[in-house]
Design an enzyme around this catalytic site. Structure first.
Site, short mmCIF file in Angstrom:
data_model
loop_
_atom_site.label_atom_id
_atom_site.label_comp_id
_atom_site.label_asym_id
_atom_site.label_seq_id
_atom_site.Cartn_x
_atom_site.Cartn_y
_atom_site.Cartn_z
N ARG A 93 0.82 -1.23 0.00
CA ARG A 93 0.00 0.00 0.00
C ARG A 93 0.85 1.27 0.00
O ARG A 93 0.37 2.31 -0.39
CB ARG A 93 -0.98 -0.02 1.18
CG ARG A 93 -2.18 -0.93 0.90
CD ARG A 93 -3.11 -1.05 2.08
NE ARG A 93 -2.60 -1.96 3.08
CZ ARG A 93 -3.22 -2.25 4.22
NH1 ARG A 93 -4.39 -1.69 4.48
NH2 ARG A 93 -2.70 -3.10 5.08
N LYS A 190 -14.91 8.00 -1.25
CA LYS A 190 -14.36 7.84 0.11
C LYS A 190 -13.21 8.83 0.34
O LYS A 190 -12.41 9.05 -0.55
CB LYS A 190 -13.83 6.40 0.26
CG LYS A 190 -13.12 6.13 1.57
CD LYS A 190 -12.49 4.72 1.59
CE LYS A 190 -11.03 4.75 1.24
NZ LYS A 190 -10.37 3.43 1.38
N ARG A 192 -10.10 9.87 3.33
CA ARG A 192 -9.43 9.45 4.57
C ARG A 192 -8.99 10.69 5.32
O ARG A 192 -7.92 11.25 5.02
CB ARG A 192 -8.22 8.57 4.24
CG ARG A 192 -8.57 7.11 3.99
CD ARG A 192 -7.39 6.20 4.34
NE ARG A 192 -7.62 4.84 3.89
CZ ARG A 192 -8.29 3.93 4.58
NH1 ARG A 192 -8.83 4.24 5.74
NH2 ARG A 192 -8.45 2.70 4.11
N SER A 221 -8.97 -2.78 8.56
CA SER A 221 -9.79 -2.51 9.77
C SER A 221 -11.26 -2.77 9.48
O SER A 221 -12.06 -2.90 10.40
CB SER A 221 -9.61 -1.06 10.19
OG SER A 221 -10.17 -0.21 9.19
N GLY A 223 -13.12 -0.53 8.04
CA GLY A 223 -13.77 0.79 7.99
C GLY A 223 -14.30 1.13 6.60
O GLY A 223 -15.45 1.55 6.46
C1 R5P Z 1 -7.10 0.95 -0.09
O1 R5P Z 1 -6.78 1.57 -1.09
C2 R5P Z 1 -7.39 -0.52 -0.12
O2 R5P Z 1 -7.80 -0.93 -1.40
C3 R5P Z 1 -8.46 -0.89 0.90
O3 R5P Z 1 -9.66 -0.21 0.56
C4 R5P Z 1 -8.04 -0.50 2.30
O4 R5P Z 1 -6.74 -0.98 2.59
C5 R5P Z 1 -9.02 -1.05 3.33
O5 R5P Z 1 -8.62 -0.65 4.59
P1 R5P Z 1 -9.66 -0.61 5.81
O6 R5P Z 1 -10.38 -1.93 5.83
O7 R5P Z 1 -8.78 -0.41 7.01
O8 R5P Z 1 -10.58 0.54 5.58
#
Ligand code: R5P
Length: 310
Positions: A93, A190, A192, A221, A223
């Protein structure tokens, strides 16, 4: 061909070996009392093509180090060719500098794997396809989309399906699934506000009365997915199903999915989650072992791997 497994996901490695009708190489991978990792291969592998299977899942640092030491041991044992089979490629990531003075972990990990002695990499749904270019050795990036599409066609009978990208980065993946299913696309806007926190600003597309299928590469997580599912329900979605390649599932993720409006979350077994999700009735694990086994067979026979993308 011989197959060696690390400790991160022995269940998946055993299934892949079974598919290939092969035995796992006899090895001893353990830790000294101070935490250092010790690797010993207990059989002759001189001149063999070795497929070493290891996910960089939690504990990511230990599993990564174990992979590097195993590749080093294989090289020093005169393996002819070493393929690092990485069902879940962790550290992916951080694939660019989003703010100044940060590292690009995906590039560093790629360098480490190559320097350790890997000749080829096989992985599944890289967070960003461009990470293939961080390597100067061949990378086969397998896709879960055909596997998910078959599961959806078999299990979800609704005639009113729409694929949903949980963020802008997931549009390509959701569109690919939508194309196979011949359905439309909606996008969740979305943001962050802070690392580890996600907020839905808007939903682009009409989801009212529809069976929504969210598709993403990682659930960490939870989220992103739980907030997206809530937003879809608020906008009148009938049901929300979620398909994710890698179930990172850290912290209270399983609990928040259990308590969410998600009808079913389907993850693959690139990360070993059997114990973690046992109590969650709305989480199902779909095995990727046959897809990975077939890719290994095809690489070993020098036949087409892209055949598996159809
Ligand atoms: C982000 O770009 C990834 O594709 C996932 O959406 C992200 O890693 C999900 O993270 P979480 O479940 O903590 O929101």
């Amino acid at each position: 061909m011989k197959i060696l497994t690390g400790n991160s996901n022995k269940n998946l490695s055993s299934k892949i070996a079974k598919y290939l009708k092969e035995k796992l190489v006899n090895s001893n991978i353990r830790k000294f009392k101070d935490g250092e990792i010790y690797v010993e291969i207990n059989e002759n592998i001189r001149g063999n093509n070795i497929f070493f299977i290891q996910s960089v899942s939690s504990p990511a640092n230990d599993n990564l180090m174990e992979m590097l030491l195993c590749i080093d041991a294989l090289k020093r044992s005169s393996a002819k060719n070493i393929t690092a089979v990485i069902p879940y490629f962790g550290y992916a990531r951080q694939d660019r500098k989003v703010v100044p003075r940060t590292s690009i972990s995906a590039k560093l990990v790629s360098n480490l794997i190559t320097q350790a002695g890997a000749d080829r990499v096989v992985t599944v749904d890289l967070h960003a396809g461009q990470i293939q270019g961080f390597f100067d050795i061949p990378v086969d990036n397998l896709f879960t989309t055909p596997l998910f599409a078959r599961h959806i066609k078999k299990k979800i009978k609704s005639k009113n399906i729409i694929c949903v990208a949980p963020d802008v980065g997931g549009v390509e993946r959701s569109r690919a699934l939508g194309r196979i299913l011949n359905v439309g696309l909606a996008i969740v806007d979305k943001r962050r506000p802070k690392p580890g926190q996600s907020q839905v600003m808007n939903v682009i597309g009409d989801v009212k009365g529809k069976t929504c299928i969210i598709v993403d590469d990682i659930i960490d997580s939870g989220g992103t997915i739980v907030n997206a599912a809530k937003a879809l329900k608020q906008r009148g979605a009938k049901d929300v199903y979620v398909y994710i390649s890698h179930g990172v599932l850290s912290g209270d993720a399983v609990k928040s999915i259990k308590n969410s409006p998600i009808k079913k979350l389907v993850i693959t077994d690139t990360i070993n989650n059997e114990n973690k999700v046992r109590s969650a009735k709305n989480i199902e694990i779909l095995s990727i072992s046959n897809l990975m086994g077939e890719a290994i067979r095809r690489i070993s026979n020098s036949t087409s791997v892209s055949f598996l993308f159809k």
